[in-house]
Design an enzyme around this catalytic site. Sequence first.
Site, PDB file in Angstrom:
ATOM      1  N   ARG A 191      41.824  20.359  18.240  1.00  0.00           N
ATOM      2  CA  ARG A 191      41.728  20.570  19.690  1.00  0.00           C
ATOM      3  C   ARG A 191      41.184  19.343  20.426  1.00  0.00           C
ATOM      4  O   ARG A 191      41.295  19.249  21.640  1.00  0.00           O
ATOM      5  CB  ARG A 191      40.881  21.806  20.010  1.00  0.00           C
ATOM      6  CG  ARG A 191      39.440  21.709  19.631  1.00  0.00           C
ATOM      7  CD  ARG A 191      38.683  22.974  20.002  1.00  0.00           C
ATOM      8  NE  ARG A 191      38.467  23.119  21.446  1.00  0.00           N
ATOM      9  CZ  ARG A 191      37.551  22.438  22.151  1.00  0.00           C
ATOM     10  NH1 ARG A 191      36.757  21.580  21.541  1.00  0.00           N
ATOM     11  NH2 ARG A 191      37.432  22.616  23.449  1.00  0.00           N
ATOM     12  N   GLU A 213      33.120  29.842  -8.413  1.00  0.00           N
ATOM     13  CA  GLU A 213      31.819  29.175  -8.226  1.00  0.00           C
ATOM     14  C   GLU A 213      31.964  27.713  -7.792  1.00  0.00           C
ATOM     15  O   GLU A 213      30.973  26.983  -7.734  1.00  0.00           O
ATOM     16  CB  GLU A 213      30.993  29.265  -9.508  1.00  0.00           C
ATOM     17  CG  GLU A 213      30.680  30.695  -9.942  1.00  0.00           C
ATOM     18  CD  GLU A 213      29.929  31.489  -8.866  1.00  0.00           C
ATOM     19  OE1 GLU A 213      28.932  30.970  -8.341  1.00  0.00           O
ATOM     20  OE2 GLU A 213      30.369  32.614  -8.564  1.00  0.00           O
ATOM     21  N   PRO A 271      29.365  25.104   0.556  1.00  0.00           N
ATOM     22  CA  PRO A 271      28.057  25.320   1.177  1.00  0.00           C
ATOM     23  C   PRO A 271      27.024  24.284   0.721  1.00  0.00           C
ATOM     24  O   PRO A 271      25.971  24.152   1.343  1.00  0.00           O
ATOM     25  CB  PRO A 271      27.678  26.740   0.739  1.00  0.00           C
ATOM     26  CG  PRO A 271      28.509  27.028  -0.454  1.00  0.00           C
ATOM     27  CD  PRO A 271      29.755  26.213  -0.325  1.00  0.00           C
TER      28      PRO A 271
HETATM   29  N1  5OB Z   1      29.629  28.401   3.425  1.00  0.00           N
HETATM   30  N2  5OB Z   1      30.240  26.588   4.487  1.00  0.00           N
HETATM   31  C1  5OB Z   1      29.353  27.563   4.455  1.00  0.00           C
HETATM   32  C2  5OB Z   1      31.120  26.772   3.469  1.00  0.00           C
HETATM   33  C3  5OB Z   1      30.733  27.927   2.782  1.00  0.00           C
HETATM   34  C4  5OB Z   1      31.454  28.366   1.675  1.00  0.00           C
HETATM   35  C5  5OB Z   1      32.535  27.631   1.246  1.00  0.00           C
HETATM   36  C6  5OB Z   1      32.922  26.477   1.931  1.00  0.00           C
HETATM   37  C7  5OB Z   1      32.212  26.049   3.041  1.00  0.00           C
HETATM   38  O1  5OB Z   1      33.278  27.974   0.140  1.00  0.00           O
HETATM   39  C8  5OB Z   1      32.778  28.933  -0.720  1.00  0.00           C
END
Ligand code: 5OB
Length: 242
Positions: A161, A116, A89
């Site tokens: 795709r 984490e 994220p």
């Molecule tokens: N949340 N994209 C949005 C992501 C995520 C969480 C992830 C990986 C990519 O791993 C915890």
Amino acid sequence: MRIDVVTIFPDYFTPLTLSLLGKASASGLIEVCVHDLRTFTHDRHNTVDDSPYGGGPGMVMSPIPWGEALDAIAAKEKTLRPVLVVPTPSGAVFDQRAAQAWTADPWLVFACGRYEGIDARVAQHYAKSSEWAGVREVGIGDYVLAGGEAATLVIVEAIARLLPGVVGNEASVTDDSFAAGSMAQLVEGPVFTKPQEWRGLAVPEVLLSGHHGQIATWRAEQARLRTAQVRPELAADGQMDH
Ligand code: 5OB
């Protein structure tokens, strides 16, 4: 395109054997290999995590098994250099533009973190390695997931795709790039099939007319209307919600 996935949950990736991606694998258009990170550990409990330096909650994935796994994968090919993809994220958002761009990469290796996250030195190390074509840390949206596995499935499907031959109906892919797909920064309008009337609801008359020009115009307008209503932040909005 060659795709390797490293994870502590290999079973998570059985969807890659189904439907569109399963057919793409069976026909050799993509070659997917899933690896269990724990097979690159050496202790009795196959430990892949440790406590964070500096303290705090949760656990961090150890760089040691990650280094062994990624080195072993890269060593299987002498000519191609892989790109390391780390779903997180904390990364830039993977969008349709990225999906299109990444179709040009012959080899992607996905590192799925849990806990984490992965010790930051893993990305640092492979970013400077001449055996690798780079490191891309990417997220798929503004929400929390338990790990990178679901994000990896999303990214693989979005790329695969687009590869020539993967989708039977090429028009349904081509269509994305201009009619209302995310390359055009519009969401799709409503679609209809038989019967012509269902539970008192009629199919819009223009779609029955056979006038292809009018139908295209109507669909473009519906896409603009819906985009203005549900995604006003997208390009091509403005005064089009009337
Ligand atoms: N949340 N994209 C949005 C992501 C995520 C969480 C992830 C990986 C990519 O791993 C915890």
